[in-house]
Enzyme design. Sequence first.
Site, PDB file in Angstrom:
ATOM      1  CD  GLU A  29      10.380  -7.127 -19.568  1.00 59.63           C
ATOM      2  OE1 GLU A  29       9.285  -7.478 -19.086  1.00 59.63           O
ATOM      3  OE2 GLU A  29      11.455  -7.225 -18.951  1.00 59.63           O
ATOM      4  CD  GLU A  60      12.635  -7.231 -15.757  1.00 61.48           C
ATOM      5  OE1 GLU A  60      11.479  -7.403 -16.193  1.00 61.48           O
ATOM      6  OE2 GLU A  60      13.462  -8.172 -15.613  1.00 61.48           O
ATOM      7  CG  PHE A  83       3.623  -6.268 -13.216  1.00 58.74           C
ATOM      8  CD1 PHE A  83       2.425  -5.886 -12.605  1.00 58.74           C
ATOM      9  CD2 PHE A  83       3.573  -6.999 -14.386  1.00 58.74           C
ATOM     10  CE1 PHE A  83       1.213  -6.236 -13.167  1.00 58.74           C
ATOM     11  CE2 PHE A  83       2.361  -7.348 -14.954  1.00 58.74           C
ATOM     12  CZ  PHE A  83       1.168  -6.968 -14.341  1.00 58.74           C
ATOM     13  CG  PHE A  86       9.367  -8.359 -12.509  1.00 63.07           C
ATOM     14  CD1 PHE A  86       9.594  -9.499 -11.753  1.00 63.07           C
ATOM     15  CD2 PHE A  86       8.117  -8.166 -13.048  1.00 63.07           C
ATOM     16  CE1 PHE A  86       8.600 -10.443 -11.558  1.00 63.07           C
ATOM     17  CE2 PHE A  86       7.112  -9.103 -12.859  1.00 63.07           C
ATOM     18  CZ  PHE A  86       7.351 -10.244 -12.112  1.00 63.07           C
ATOM     19  CB  ILE A  87      12.392  -2.244 -10.128  1.00 64.40           C
ATOM     20  CG1 ILE A  87      13.386  -1.120 -10.427  1.00 64.40           C
ATOM     21  CG2 ILE A  87      12.120  -2.360  -8.623  1.00 64.40           C
ATOM     22  CD1 ILE A  87      12.857   0.269 -10.052  1.00 64.40           C
ATOM     23  CG  HIS A 127       2.405  -9.609 -11.001  1.00 64.08           C
ATOM     24  ND1 HIS A 127       2.502 -10.950 -10.722  1.00 64.08           N
ATOM     25  CD2 HIS A 127       2.981  -9.432 -12.215  1.00 64.08           C
ATOM     26  CE1 HIS A 127       3.104 -11.571 -11.733  1.00 64.08           C
ATOM     27  NE2 HIS A 127       3.413 -10.660 -12.649  1.00 64.08           N
TER      28      HIS A 127
END
Length: 325
Positions: A29, A60, A83, A86-87, A127
């Site tokens: 992104e 993701e 960040f 968000f995995i 985050h």
Amino acid sequence: MALTTYLEAIRQALFEEMRRDPNVFCLGEDIGVYGGAFKVTAGLLEEFGPERVIDTPISEAAIVGAACGAAHLGLRPVAEMQFIDFISCAFDMLTNYAATSRYRQGLAVPIVVRGPSGAGVRGGPFHSLNPEAFFMNTPGLKMVEPATAYDAKGLLKAAIRDDDPVLYFEHKYLYRRIKEDLPETDYIVPIGKAAVRRAGTDASIITFGAMVHVALEAAETLAREDDIQVEVLDMRSLLPYDKEAIAQTVRKTNKVIILHEATLTGGIGGEFAAFIAEELFEHLDGPIVRVASIDTPTPYSPPLEDFFLPNAGKVMAAVRRLVEY
């Protein structure tokens, strides 16, 4: 030679590997026109074009899924999570597909999934994640987290050249704070090998990422104020991890503190502690001590975040207690 920041070391690795191998490409992104949220990928689009620096939708799962498909076709994708928190949205694709692909169907998945991890920058609960323990129980994945600019570059180059999926966690607090001279020649840092950052005889701190610098600060203060000599072992590779390096430091000092930034319960320190207890118990002269963040979401409030995180003072207190045991 000008000093190279941790962030610039990552960018250098991307440029050099994309120049070396035309099969390497990046996707994520805002990594192209914008250059990434932290400007890690700035300049890649201008040199390599939109076919190799791909701005993706905000998904993701789609990013990692596309990377897996490209890898099956012979390419070597480097996927960025804006960040690392968000995995989690790509957890299914990573654990149920990428990690098992070689076992299920003999297909290599040479992808790297990289992104900014960690707290200390007032990012709050969405985050600031340190997700290493989420993936520790997943055979088929590799996982690294560098603490130095040298390792940031060398581990990323090794990850890109690896034929298995590698999770590459880069601590955002270190991006522009850590600087060093880097070799002008090509090099890699082998995945699976730890590094002793400070030699000592009285106790060992086993750690990685930003906490390496916390450990070194604590160790220097303890040496100066208490004449306690602490060895600091930087794991840098978390999966696979260097069991022999852990064994060597435990046999040397006989007292161990495991330090990590993620919250304590269920953290990766428990796995290291279990290995030490099972394999090295007779070399211990005290309990295995863990120092980690408090079991809460990361606070937004700066004073609360400082209280939440491990720091040199907490580490020093743990070392003093253990040495006196």
